[in-house]
Design a protein around this motif. Structure first.
Motif, mmCIF file in Angstrom:
data_model
loop_
_atom_site.group_PDB
_atom_site.id
_atom_site.type_symbol
_atom_site.label_atom_id
_atom_site.label_comp_id
_atom_site.label_asym_id
_atom_site.label_seq_id
_atom_site.Cartn_x
_atom_site.Cartn_y
_atom_site.Cartn_z
ATOM 1 N N THR A 116 82.639 90.150 59.797
ATOM 2 C CA THR A 116 81.986 88.984 60.357
ATOM 3 C C THR A 116 82.016 88.081 59.110
ATOM 4 O O THR A 116 82.151 88.211 57.950
ATOM 5 N N ALA A 145 77.647 78.510 61.159
ATOM 6 C CA ALA A 145 78.281 79.459 62.406
ATOM 7 C C ALA A 145 78.308 80.836 61.811
ATOM 8 O O ALA A 145 78.845 80.973 60.634
ATOM 9 N N HIS A 146 78.116 81.679 62.634
ATOM 10 C CA HIS A 146 78.185 83.262 62.235
ATOM 11 C C HIS A 146 79.122 83.885 63.336
ATOM 12 O O HIS A 146 78.807 83.675 64.680
ATOM 13 N N TYR A 147 80.216 84.363 62.902
ATOM 14 C CA TYR A 147 81.144 84.864 63.909
ATOM 15 C C TYR A 147 81.697 86.193 63.484
ATOM 16 O O TYR A 147 81.904 86.545 62.589
ATOM 17 N N PHE A 165 83.881 82.921 72.805
ATOM 18 C CA PHE A 165 84.854 83.701 72.021
ATOM 19 C C PHE A 165 86.429 82.878 72.317
ATOM 20 O O PHE A 165 86.562 81.981 73.130
ATOM 21 N N PHE A 170 87.952 85.835 67.826
ATOM 22 C CA PHE A 170 86.781 85.405 67.187
ATOM 23 C C PHE A 170 85.456 85.119 68.283
ATOM 24 O O PHE A 170 85.747 84.702 69.252
ATOM 25 N N PHE A 171 84.544 85.938 67.861
ATOM 26 C CA PHE A 171 83.437 85.968 68.837
ATOM 27 C C PHE A 171 82.212 85.214 68.136
ATOM 28 O O PHE A 171 81.875 85.881 67.040
ATOM 29 N N VAL A 172 81.590 84.206 68.771
ATOM 30 C CA VAL A 172 80.527 83.455 67.760
ATOM 31 C C VAL A 172 79.320 84.042 68.261
ATOM 32 O O VAL A 172 78.562 84.277 69.409
ATOM 33 N N GLU A 207 77.750 79.774 70.856
ATOM 34 C CA GLU A 207 77.176 81.266 70.865
ATOM 35 C C GLU A 207 77.503 82.015 71.933
ATOM 36 O O GLU A 207 77.511 81.615 73.208
#
Length: 234
Positions: A40, A110-112, A91, A61-63, A88
């Motif tokens: 992550t 952004a956290h992914y 992907f 990449f999945f947000v 959110e």
């Protein structure tokens, strides 16, 4: 490795560059993956993690929070315009050799989740590099068993492996019994909780089942569980 569950909560982050942080989730081989790396990242708002680049692995990449702008080799000027945005629970899939970078936009960092892999199958029918971007469905139409699926158009990487994906919503007390699939499964649980192979799993988490590994699922909570499934078949 035939099966794992990894929580994405409370991971220790290491700075990689100004405004960019990294936390490892899994590194190694499993199922039909000769190599898979899962981590992550947190990208501070307004930052870009690296120059446009490509590599010989495929990536998803999945947000988990915030929003990312997808930047490719045709849109390298700043400010970027008319680029796809992943929000959110959406992907992006990058085939190997696709030129890309990311830009954290919006009002929050952004956290992914990043999934990068190679499969054992050799390249036998290569084609041009490509990307697929998808957002979470705005509405699920529940069936009588409390299990809803929104199919995403099939993804396919350069090794000609079939990659399918679907978003699912599981109502309270709904689920299915033990069974086996003929493909590897990567599942990202992004809302609620589930019970799977006798383990309680809460969002956000990532789950892997190798082809042929018996598994079940149930929602023991009091709110719907939401997750996305990537089916990887040689």
């Amino acid at each position: 490795m035939q099966f794992f569950i990894k929580s994405l909560l409370g991971l220790p982050f290491t700075p990689l560059a100004d405004g960019w942080y990294f936390a490892s989730v899994y590194e190694g081989s499993c199922g039909g993956f000769s190599r898979i790396s899962i981590h992550t990242s947190i990208l501070n708002k307004g930052f870009i993690p690296h120059e446009i680049h490509s590599h010989n692995e495929a990536e998803i990449f999945f947000v988990l929070a915030g929003a990312l702008e997808v930047v490719n080799e045709n849109t390298i000027k700043i400010p970027y315009t008319n680029n796809p945005i992943i929000t959110e629970d959406g992907f992006v899939f990058f085939s190997s050799d696709y030129q890309h970078t990311l830009h954290a936009i919006g009002t929050v960092d952004a956290h992914y989740l990043v999934i990068r892999w190679k499969r054992d199958k050799k390249i036998d029918n290569p084609h041009a590099a490509f990307t697929v971007i998808q957002s979470q469905p705005t509405q699920f139409s529940e069936n009588t068993q409390g299990f809803s699926v929104q199919i995403i158009e099939e993804l396919q990487n350069k090794t000609n492996n079939h990659i399918r994906a679907h978003y699912s919503q599981l109502s309270t007390d709904a689920g299915y019994e033990y069974h086996k699939d003929h493909y590897d499964i990567l599942m990202v649980l992004f809302e609620g909780s589930i019970e799977i192979v006798n383990r309680q799993v809460s969002a956000p988490s990532i789950i892997f089942f190798a082809s042929g590994f018996p598994h079940n699922i149930k929602n023991p909570g009091n709110v719907p569980a939401k997750y996305i499934v990537f089916e990887m078949e040689d």
